[in-house]
Design a protein around this motif. Sequence first.
Motif, PDB file in Angstrom:
ATOM      1  N   VAL A   1      -3.502  -8.672  11.102  1.00  0.00           N
ATOM      2  CA  VAL A   1      -4.388  -8.819   9.949  1.00  0.00           C
ATOM      3  C   VAL A   1      -3.656  -9.335   8.717  1.00  0.00           C
ATOM      4  CG1 VAL A   1      -5.865  -7.547   8.321  1.00  0.00           C
ATOM      5  CG2 VAL A   1      -5.996  -7.052  10.770  1.00  0.00           C
ATOM      6  N   PHE A   2      -2.468  -8.767   8.425  1.00  0.00           N
ATOM      7  CA  PHE A   2      -1.784  -9.049   7.173  1.00  0.00           C
ATOM      8  C   PHE A   2      -0.546  -9.921   7.318  1.00  0.00           C
ATOM      9  CE2 PHE A   2      -3.418  -4.572   6.545  1.00  0.00           C
ATOM     10  CZ  PHE A   2      -4.564  -4.953   5.863  1.00  0.00           C
TER      11      PHE A   2
ATOM     12  N   THR B   1      -7.737   4.974  -2.332  1.00  0.00           N
ATOM     13  CA  THR B   1      -8.377   3.837  -1.676  1.00  0.00           C
ATOM     14  C   THR B   1      -7.570   2.569  -1.937  1.00  0.00           C
ATOM     15  OG1 THR B   1      -9.724   3.216  -3.587  1.00  0.00           O
ATOM     16  CG2 THR B   1     -10.669   4.857  -2.074  1.00  0.00           C
ATOM     17  N   ILE B   2      -7.809   1.545  -1.125  1.00  0.00           N
ATOM     18  CA  ILE B   2      -7.124   0.274  -1.334  1.00  0.00           C
ATOM     19  C   ILE B   2      -7.539  -0.353  -2.664  1.00  0.00           C
ATOM     20  CG2 ILE B   2      -8.784  -1.100   0.002  1.00  0.00           C
ATOM     21  CD1 ILE B   2      -5.002  -1.723  -0.363  1.00  0.00           C
TER      22      ILE B   2
ATOM     23  N   LEU C   1      -0.810   5.912  17.855  1.00  0.00           N
ATOM     24  CA  LEU C   1      -1.613   5.347  16.769  1.00  0.00           C
ATOM     25  C   LEU C   1      -0.746   4.572  15.774  1.00  0.00           C
ATOM     26  CD1 LEU C   1      -4.188   8.199  16.079  1.00  0.00           C
ATOM     27  CD2 LEU C   1      -4.546   6.053  17.299  1.00  0.00           C
ATOM     28  N   ILE C   2       0.487   5.005  15.582  1.00  0.00           N
ATOM     29  CA  ILE C   2       1.407   4.255  14.721  1.00  0.00           C
ATOM     30  C   ILE C   2       1.679   2.886  15.337  1.00  0.00           C
ATOM     31  CG2 ILE C   2       3.786   4.135  13.844  1.00  0.00           C
ATOM     32  CD1 ILE C   2       3.672   7.219  13.569  1.00  0.00           C
ATOM     33  N   THR C   3       1.932   2.847  16.640  1.00  0.00           N
ATOM     34  CA  THR C   3       2.161   1.584  17.341  1.00  0.00           C
ATOM     35  C   THR C   3       0.947   0.681  17.220  1.00  0.00           C
ATOM     36  OG1 THR C   3       3.660   2.660  18.892  1.00  0.00           O
ATOM     37  CG2 THR C   3       2.710   0.553  19.587  1.00  0.00           C
ATOM     38  N   GLU C   4      -0.230   1.236  17.452  1.00  0.00           N
ATOM     39  CA  GLU C   4      -1.469   0.458  17.351  1.00  0.00           C
ATOM     40  C   GLU C   4      -1.666  -0.074  15.932  1.00  0.00           C
ATOM     41  OE1 GLU C   4      -6.198   1.523  17.373  1.00  0.00           O
ATOM     42  OE2 GLU C   4      -4.949   2.525  18.868  1.00  0.00           O
TER      43      GLU C   4
ATOM     44  N   ALA D   1      -3.582  -2.062   2.601  1.00  0.00           N
ATOM     45  CA  ALA D   1      -3.217  -0.738   3.119  1.00  0.00           C
ATOM     46  C   ALA D   1      -4.001  -0.437   4.379  1.00  0.00           C
ATOM     47  CB  ALA D   1      -3.497   0.325   2.072  1.00  0.00           C
ATOM     48  N   MET D   2      -3.411   0.403   5.187  1.00  0.00           N
ATOM     49  CA  MET D   2      -4.074   0.905   6.385  1.00  0.00           C
ATOM     50  C   MET D   2      -3.771   2.393   6.463  1.00  0.00           C
ATOM     51  SD  MET D   2      -3.267  -2.035   9.195  1.00  0.00           S
ATOM     52  CE  MET D   2      -4.605  -1.654  10.300  1.00  0.00           C
TER      53      MET D   2
END
Length: 92
Positions: free
Chosen positions: A46-47, A5-6, A35-38, A25-26
């Motif tokens: 976000v970060f 977990t983060i 999904l990698i692109t997204e 982390a994601m």
Amino acid sequence: MVAPTIQETKRLVKEATGTDSNVNAMCMDVSNRALITECARKSEQVFGPVDIIINNAGVVQARLLTEADDRKIHQTMVINGESHIWIIKEFL
């Protein structure tokens, strides 16, 4: 070190460095390029810019290559090979 977990990741970073670090982390399905692109786009929103990528995804087939079915061989090549290239292209 393994951190599922983060929160655990942040705890391990603090334990290793003695400081609170800006660690985020994601999770993503590295077998799916879309999904990698997204995830890369969302991560930047976000970060901000990504400094370090840790990709510890990998699969192993516990059988001889000659005994593995084609679908499993393809999955292994995508996750263990292609996904690293996709992640580098999207995040860096």
